[in-house]
Design an enzyme around this catalytic site. Structure first.
Site, mmCIF file in Angstrom:
data_model
loop_
_atom_site.group_PDB
_atom_site.id
_atom_site.type_symbol
_atom_site.label_atom_id
_atom_site.label_comp_id
_atom_site.label_asym_id
_atom_site.label_seq_id
_atom_site.Cartn_x
_atom_site.Cartn_y
_atom_site.Cartn_z
ATOM 1 N N HIS A 15 -4.461 1.326 7.172
ATOM 2 C CA HIS A 15 -3.123 2.016 7.322
ATOM 3 C C HIS A 15 -2.992 3.124 6.354
ATOM 4 O O HIS A 15 -2.592 4.373 6.644
ATOM 5 C CB HIS A 15 -1.998 1.063 7.099
ATOM 6 C CG HIS A 15 -0.638 1.406 6.799
ATOM 7 N ND1 HIS A 15 0.324 0.708 7.819
ATOM 8 C CD2 HIS A 15 0.114 2.287 6.197
ATOM 9 C CE1 HIS A 15 1.569 1.391 7.479
ATOM 10 N NE2 HIS A 15 1.492 2.315 6.700
ATOM 11 N N GLU A 16 -3.401 3.000 5.270
ATOM 12 C CA GLU A 16 -3.302 3.993 4.079
ATOM 13 C C GLU A 16 -4.405 5.054 4.445
ATOM 14 O O GLU A 16 -3.929 6.427 4.208
ATOM 15 C CB GLU A 16 -3.678 3.478 2.801
ATOM 16 C CG GLU A 16 -2.752 2.182 2.546
ATOM 17 C CD GLU A 16 -1.155 2.696 2.608
ATOM 18 O OE1 GLU A 16 -0.892 3.738 2.389
ATOM 19 O OE2 GLU A 16 -0.519 1.534 2.883
ATOM 20 N N HIS A 21 -2.783 7.325 7.003
ATOM 21 C CA HIS A 21 -1.853 8.178 6.315
ATOM 22 C C HIS A 21 -2.237 9.846 5.703
ATOM 23 O O HIS A 21 -1.655 10.532 5.857
ATOM 24 C CB HIS A 21 -1.239 7.668 5.129
ATOM 25 C CG HIS A 21 0.194 6.785 5.346
ATOM 26 N ND1 HIS A 21 1.210 7.360 6.047
ATOM 27 C CD2 HIS A 21 0.381 5.515 5.092
ATOM 28 C CE1 HIS A 21 2.186 6.441 6.175
ATOM 29 N NE2 HIS A 21 1.760 5.143 5.422
ATOM 30 N N CYS A 52 5.921 0.036 7.124
ATOM 31 C CA CYS A 52 5.388 1.041 6.326
ATOM 32 C C CYS A 52 6.512 1.606 5.462
ATOM 33 O O CYS A 52 7.767 1.555 5.762
ATOM 34 C CB CYS A 52 5.012 2.332 7.122
ATOM 35 S SG CYS A 52 4.430 3.823 6.112
ATOM 36 N N LEU A 53 6.323 1.825 4.284
ATOM 37 C CA LEU A 53 7.509 2.130 3.455
ATOM 38 C C LEU A 53 8.199 3.272 3.772
ATOM 39 O O LEU A 53 9.447 3.692 3.248
ATOM 40 C CB LEU A 53 6.878 2.229 1.669
ATOM 41 C CG LEU A 53 6.510 0.987 1.067
ATOM 42 C CD1 LEU A 53 5.948 1.208 -0.217
ATOM 43 C CD2 LEU A 53 7.596 -0.254 1.177
ATOM 44 N N GLN A 82 3.081 10.092 1.100
ATOM 45 C CA GLN A 82 4.306 9.304 0.958
ATOM 46 C C GLN A 82 5.206 9.679 -0.077
ATOM 47 O O GLN A 82 6.635 9.179 -0.214
ATOM 48 C CB GLN A 82 4.131 7.729 1.115
ATOM 49 C CG GLN A 82 3.467 7.374 2.508
ATOM 50 C CD GLN A 82 3.369 5.862 2.534
ATOM 51 O OE1 GLN A 82 2.435 5.378 1.855
ATOM 52 N NE2 GLN A 82 4.493 5.145 3.138
ATOM 53 N N GLY A 136 0.734 -1.152 -0.149
ATOM 54 C CA GLY A 136 -0.119 -0.099 -0.168
ATOM 55 C C GLY A 136 0.861 1.217 0.144
ATOM 56 O O GLY A 136 1.923 1.094 0.583
HETATM 57 NI NI NI Z 1 2.390 3.405 5.483
#
Ligand code: NI
Length: 162
Positions: free
Chosen positions: A130-131, A134, A88-89, A51, A46
């Site tokens: 999670h997204e 963000h 998380c990226l 991000q 995701g």
């Molecule tokens: Ni994330």
């Protein structure tokens, strides 16, 4: 398509509330295509627009059933709960135990401008939550009951691959 640069934890853009999209133009479609390529390049499940430095309410999720476009997403309903390890990226090599709903129904718009409702379970439900977080400037590290130590993370991934 093009890869976008990742915004990493510590950057204040990750703690800001994103603006709604309302109009899906070529610029937005290009952004989503770039996010798709960036997500695949990073081997993630995701990715949210902040991000990659774009402060709009856009995210994508891909847990193996194809890409889910989440433009201006709203979580309508949640059911049950799951507690598991999440990353998380934007937080490289950081892992934490987070409790999320087991099932989530979300209403969103896709890149074609179609409004739809989708119900995801398990990892997909976790990822949608999670997204969406963000887009409100919330990182999983704020919700984690426990952040894994490097030793715990190593052990977790070794066991996971067995
Ligand atoms: Ni994330």
């Amino acid at each position: 398509m093009a890869l976008r640069n990742m915004v990493i934890e510590g950057d204040e853009r990750l703690s800001k509330v994103c603006r709604p999209v309302t109009v899906i133009n070529d610029h937005i479609v290009k952004l989503i295509e770039d996010m798709e390529e960036t997500l695949a390049d990073q081997n993630g499940v995701g990715l949210a627009a902040p991000q990659v430095g774009v402060m709009r309410r856009i995210a994508i999720v891909d847990t193996g059933d194809g890409i889910l476009d989440l433009i201006d997403p709203h979580i309508l309903e949640t059911e049950g709960s799951q507690t598991g390890v999440e990353g998380c990226l934007s937080c490289p090599d950081r892992w934490g135990v987070v409790t999320r709903p087991m099932k989530v129904t979300v209403r969103a718009t896709n890149r074609k401008g179609e409004c739809y409702t989708y119900t995801g379970e398990g990892l997909t439900a976790r990822c949608i939550c999670h997204e969406c977080d963000h887009l409100d400037g919330i990182l999983f590290t704020q919700k984690a009951e426990h952040m894994l130590t490097p030793e715990e993370a190593k052990k977790y991934f070794n066991e996971d691959r067995r």
